[in-house]
Design a protein around this motif. Structure first.
Motif, PDB file in Angstrom:
ATOM      1  N   GLU A  71       6.022  17.113 -22.208  1.00 50.19           N
ATOM      2  CA  GLU A  71       7.218  16.592 -22.718  1.00 50.19           C
ATOM      3  C   GLU A  71       8.642  17.448 -22.589  1.00 50.19           C
ATOM      4  O   GLU A  71       9.458  16.859 -22.326  1.00 50.19           O
ATOM      5  CB  GLU A  71       7.136  16.346 -24.140  1.00 50.19           C
ATOM      6  CG  GLU A  71       5.867  15.341 -24.447  1.00 50.19           C
ATOM      7  CD  GLU A  71       6.529  13.946 -24.145  1.00 50.19           C
ATOM      8  OE1 GLU A  71       7.502  13.666 -24.208  1.00 50.19           O
ATOM      9  OE2 GLU A  71       5.247  13.147 -24.147  1.00 50.19           O
ATOM     10  N   ALA A  81       7.149  12.044 -18.550  1.00 48.18           N
ATOM     11  CA  ALA A  81       6.331  13.134 -18.877  1.00 48.18           C
ATOM     12  C   ALA A  81       4.909  13.018 -18.373  1.00 48.18           C
ATOM     13  O   ALA A  81       4.212  13.964 -18.187  1.00 48.18           O
ATOM     14  CB  ALA A  81       6.117  13.172 -20.405  1.00 48.18           C
ATOM     15  N   THR A  85       2.129  15.630 -17.232  1.00 49.98           N
ATOM     16  CA  THR A  85       0.885  15.493 -18.184  1.00 49.98           C
ATOM     17  C   THR A  85      -0.406  15.279 -17.335  1.00 49.98           C
ATOM     18  O   THR A  85      -1.578  15.833 -17.504  1.00 49.98           O
ATOM     19  CB  THR A  85       1.214  14.693 -19.220  1.00 49.98           C
ATOM     20  OG1 THR A  85       2.234  15.045 -19.990  1.00 49.98           O
ATOM     21  CG2 THR A  85       0.050  14.706 -20.189  1.00 49.98           C
ATOM     22  N   THR A 135       2.268  13.368 -28.013  1.00 54.64           N
ATOM     23  CA  THR A 135       3.128  12.327 -27.684  1.00 54.64           C
ATOM     24  C   THR A 135       3.851  11.543 -28.927  1.00 54.64           C
ATOM     25  O   THR A 135       4.929  11.406 -28.803  1.00 54.64           O
ATOM     26  CB  THR A 135       2.526  11.584 -26.546  1.00 54.64           C
ATOM     27  OG1 THR A 135       1.947  12.341 -25.766  1.00 54.64           O
ATOM     28  CG2 THR A 135       3.495  10.393 -26.066  1.00 54.64           C
ATOM     29  N   THR A 138       6.348  13.741 -30.588  1.00 52.97           N
ATOM     30  CA  THR A 138       7.584  13.799 -29.929  1.00 52.97           C
ATOM     31  C   THR A 138       8.223  12.560 -30.044  1.00 52.97           C
ATOM     32  O   THR A 138       9.623  12.566 -30.136  1.00 52.97           O
ATOM     33  CB  THR A 138       7.181  14.092 -28.308  1.00 52.97           C
ATOM     34  OG1 THR A 138       6.181  15.247 -28.205  1.00 52.97           O
ATOM     35  CG2 THR A 138       8.523  14.299 -27.551  1.00 52.97           C
ATOM     36  N   ASN A 139       7.720  11.370 -29.912  1.00 55.45           N
ATOM     37  CA  ASN A 139       8.374  10.132 -30.104  1.00 55.45           C
ATOM     38  C   ASN A 139       8.896   9.876 -31.684  1.00 55.45           C
ATOM     39  O   ASN A 139       9.792   9.603 -31.334  1.00 55.45           O
ATOM     40  CB  ASN A 139       7.490   9.093 -29.724  1.00 55.45           C
ATOM     41  CG  ASN A 139       7.185   8.807 -27.955  1.00 55.45           C
ATOM     42  OD1 ASN A 139       7.874   9.348 -27.261  1.00 55.45           O
ATOM     43  ND2 ASN A 139       6.119   8.368 -27.834  1.00 55.45           N
TER      44      ASN A 139
END
Length: 167
Positions: A71, A81, A85, A135, A138-139
């Motif tokens: 990320e 990403a 990843t 994820t 992060t989102n």
């Protein structure tokens, strides 16, 4: 697990990750960073496994670490990403577990095969969950940041609707 020196573990994980990145047609700019992410993720897995002797927990945190680095690099290098990843988690994939599960089943050692299969599925789930948690965080962070920015812009320029089309 074979007890290789740290630099060899990193080198083999790096090469495997770069190989998969090339196979998946990743951009050339992302090959070296992907390899570094894969190597670091593998080193973290080894360290955690030696520390707690639990492959599932070690894999979960290593996959989360790989996803986090993916990320970060996605923003720095302006790529998705997944470019970092997906190749980065491949050294963590339980290939030996899958092989041994099938071997035990073919040899009609069903109890061992079932046990190894459950372990393998648990490790696979840990990889997926590690990526999912990072994820999602992060989102969520990005959405909250965007909202904060919009509120700040509304205070400066007055209310506006970004979804409204100009006619």
């Amino acid at each position: 697990m074979v007890d290789l020196p740290i630099y060899l573990n990193f080198t083999f994980a790096f090469l495997a990750t770069v190989g998969f990145a090339v196979y998946f047609s990743a951009p050339k700019v992302s090959l070296i960073p992907s390899g570094i992410i894969g190597g670091l993720g593998w080193l973290l897995y080894i360290f955690l496994f030696k520390w707690n002797d639990n492959a599932v927990i070690s894999t979960f945190f290593a996959a989360g670490f790989v996803a986090f680095l993916g990320e970060v690099l996605a923003r720095k290098l302006k790529n998705p990403a997944t470019v970092f990843t997906i190749p980065g988690i491949l050294p963590l994939a339980p290939g030996v577990g899958i092989y041994n599960t099938m071997l035990y089943m073919v040899q009609k050692e069903f109890e061992l095969g079932f046990s190894k299969g459950v372990d393998t599925l648990s490790i696979s789930a840990a990889i997926a969950l590690g990526i999912l948690v990072v994820t999602s965080i992060t989102n969520t962070y990005n959405i909250l940041n965007r909202r904060r920015l919009l509120k700040k812009l509304e205070l400066i320029h007055g209310p506006f609707n970004i979804n409204k089309k100009d006619s």
